[in-house]
Design an enzyme around this catalytic site. Structure first.
Site, PDB file in Angstrom:
ATOM      1  N   VAL A  96      25.856  77.755  28.943  1.00  0.00           N
ATOM      2  CA  VAL A  96      26.373  76.416  28.674  1.00  0.00           C
ATOM      3  C   VAL A  96      26.820  76.349  27.219  1.00  0.00           C
ATOM      4  CG1 VAL A  96      25.856  73.945  28.678  1.00  0.00           C
ATOM      5  CG2 VAL A  96      24.755  75.438  30.357  1.00  0.00           C
ATOM      6  N   GLY A 135      28.558  78.426  25.285  1.00  0.00           N
ATOM      7  CA  GLY A 135      28.614  79.645  24.463  1.00  0.00           C
ATOM      8  C   GLY A 135      27.610  79.670  23.338  1.00  0.00           C
ATOM      9  N   GLU A 182      42.716  81.302  31.538  1.00  0.00           N
ATOM     10  CA  GLU A 182      42.755  82.463  32.442  1.00  0.00           C
ATOM     11  C   GLU A 182      44.104  82.486  33.176  1.00  0.00           C
ATOM     12  OE1 GLU A 182      40.145  84.525  33.158  1.00  0.00           O
ATOM     13  OE2 GLU A 182      38.623  83.472  31.982  1.00  0.00           O
ATOM     14  N   LYS A 230      28.341  73.789  34.250  1.00  0.00           N
ATOM     15  CA  LYS A 230      27.570  73.677  33.000  1.00  0.00           C
ATOM     16  C   LYS A 230      26.785  72.368  32.974  1.00  0.00           C
ATOM     17  CE  LYS A 230      31.034  76.362  30.494  1.00  0.00           C
ATOM     18  NZ  LYS A 230      32.286  76.234  29.739  1.00  0.00           N
TER      19      LYS A 230
HETATM   20  N1  HSE Z   1      36.481  79.092  30.455  1.00  0.00           N
HETATM   21  C1  HSE Z   1      35.449  78.399  29.764  1.00  0.00           C
HETATM   22  C2  HSE Z   1      36.060  77.427  28.782  1.00  0.00           C
HETATM   23  C3  HSE Z   1      34.510  79.297  29.025  1.00  0.00           C
HETATM   24  O1  HSE Z   1      37.281  77.327  28.676  1.00  0.00           O
HETATM   25  O2  HSE Z   1      35.299  76.754  28.115  1.00  0.00           O
HETATM   26  C4  HSE Z   1      33.541  79.936  29.935  1.00  0.00           C
HETATM   27  O3  HSE Z   1      32.800  78.968  30.621  1.00  0.00           O
END
Ligand code: HSE
Length: 419
Positions: free
Chosen positions: A132, A134, A190, A205
């Site tokens: 959650v 980072g 992504e 999260k």
């Molecule tokens: N893809 C997520 C974000 C990070 O953009 O925050 C990994 O959960």
């Protein structure tokens, strides 16, 4: 010196970042924290793939059993991502009595109960600070630092991709599609952005965070989530004119004994600290009855920020520190009848009586208008904007359903939180 033999599941962006960080900081961690790690095996899909990180081929394996079945390995770092087989490997490692560190919010949020029950049954430990936000130590904050609080409200910008896109749309007036394209070119979004832009990543999260913060099991299915794909520059512009900034906000509130959790685009006042969280940063703002207001801010994604949290969990595991647990004291629910303020953008026929008719319909359904704006265009239809006082979602929906297309079309409805 506490020496731990580690197995890695995955050597992608996150796994590679952890290995690099351990190489960089290993000597210092030995001196400072009295922990030392020896990486015995790393599970990869293809041993011979070209990698940006150099690791001896003899520690790579394509067989998870080489890690899970090895009694010398006492700590497993799961960095595969995705639901399966990651969740199954985590479970097997816990059943083998190993500690597991993971950043995998999807596997956790979807198999939460089962994984924690397995850890409990086998006396093993599951750490997930990196799952959650980072690098932001939000899991430790709610479980280790704020125990004496009753947390009543929690608001998070917990997806960096969508925050970056909304920030670009707001700053440059570009469309959602253009901002997404730019985020993809920069490697922030992504190639398949669905989990981020539709709100699924943030919902995972929030399920984990709210369960711990509110001591209430918040299943993923209980979280209403809506992403940012229908947001237009016009919504953001009108919101700005009214003093609001748009965020994909993850919100949990305690109402009576019940916790309600949601993820959706939300206008927050420009003066609120959350409004200044821009780009791909994350932040969690919460209110505890003893600590008062608190906001944590930082990097929620990326190899090193995520590795920072993973390594901190590896240290906790090496020292045998307690892993996060929740003890249920309240219940969670889906709230179809969310109380909020609403931003309603319509395209209305520019004729006498139309405004009165729409205001009348809203009033009939107990939806009180706090402010309105009409921008004359000289055309038959004009943009019309209402911001309501606190209203119930079902009332707002009923009112909007009653506004006939002959007088107005509803262009967008966005929640407004005074936080
Ligand atoms: N893809 C997520 C974000 C990070 O953009 O925050 C990994 O959960």
């Amino acid at each position: 010196m506490n020496e731990t033999t580690v197995g890695f599941l995955g050597l992608g962006n996150i796994g590679g970042g952890v290995v690099r960080l351990l190489r960089e900081m290993g000597g210092e961690l030995e001196k400072r924290e009295s922990v030392k790690y020896s990486i015995k095996k790393i599970l990869v899909r293809d041993i011979y793939k070209k990698r940006s990180i150099d690791v001896p081929k003899n520690i790579l394996t394509t067989n998870a059993e080489d890690i899970i079945g090895d009694p010398e390995i006492t700590l497993v770092v799961e960095a595969l991502g995705g639901d399966m087989p990651a969740a199954e490997y985590i479970k097997q490692a816990l059943m083998a009595g190993k500690s597991v560190v993971t950043a995998n919010k999807l596997a956790l949020a979807t198999h939460w109960r089962e994984l924690l029950a397995t850890a409990d049954e086998y006396g093993s430990k599951l750490y997930f600070e990196a799952g959650v936000c980072g690098a932001i130590p939000i899991i430790r904050t709610v479980t280790d630092s704020l125990q004496a609080n009753r947390i009543d409200r929690l608001y998070g910008i917990i997806n960096g991709t969508t925050n970056y896109i909304l920030s670009q749309m707001s700053g440059k007036g570009v469309s959602y599609a253009d901002a997404l394209y730019e985020a993809q070119q920069m490697g922030i979004a992504e190639p398949d952005p669905t989990a981020d832009v539709e709100g699924g990543d943030a919902a995972c999260k929030l399920a984990i965070l709210s369960t711990l913060a509110f001591h209430s099991l918040v299943p993923l299915d209980d979280i209403y989530s809506r992403g940012i794909t229908t947001i237009t520059p016009l919504d953001i512009e009108y919101g700005k004119e009214l003093g609001y900034t748009l965020k994909l906000l993850a919100t949990s509130k305690r109402e009576g004994g019940i916790v309600c959790s949601r993820v959706h685009p939300t206008f927050v006042p420009q003066t609120h600290p959350l409004a200044s969280v821009s780009g791909s940063y994350n932040a969690v703002y919460l209110f505890g009855h003893a600590c008062g207001e608190m906001m944590l801010f930082g990097r929620g994604a990326g190899d090193y920020p995520t590795a920072s949290a993973v390594v901190s969990d590896m240290i906790a595991a090496a020292r045998g520190e307690a892993a996060p647990q929740y003890r249920m004291t309240s219940e969670s629910t889906i709230t179809p009848n969310w109380e909020s303020r609403y931003f309603i953008r319509l395209k209305a026929l520019d004729k006498p009586g139309v405004l009165g008719t729409i205001a009348g319909i809203l009033g009939k359904h107990k939806v009180s208008i706090a402010s309105m704006r009409q921008n004359p265009t000289g055309e038959t239809h004009a943009p019309l904007l209402f911001v309501t006082h606190l209203a119930r979602e079902l009332d707002v929906r009923a009112a909007l359903a009653e506004i006939g297309e002959d007088i107005a079309t509803i262009e967008n409805v966005i929640y407004v939180e005074d936080v």
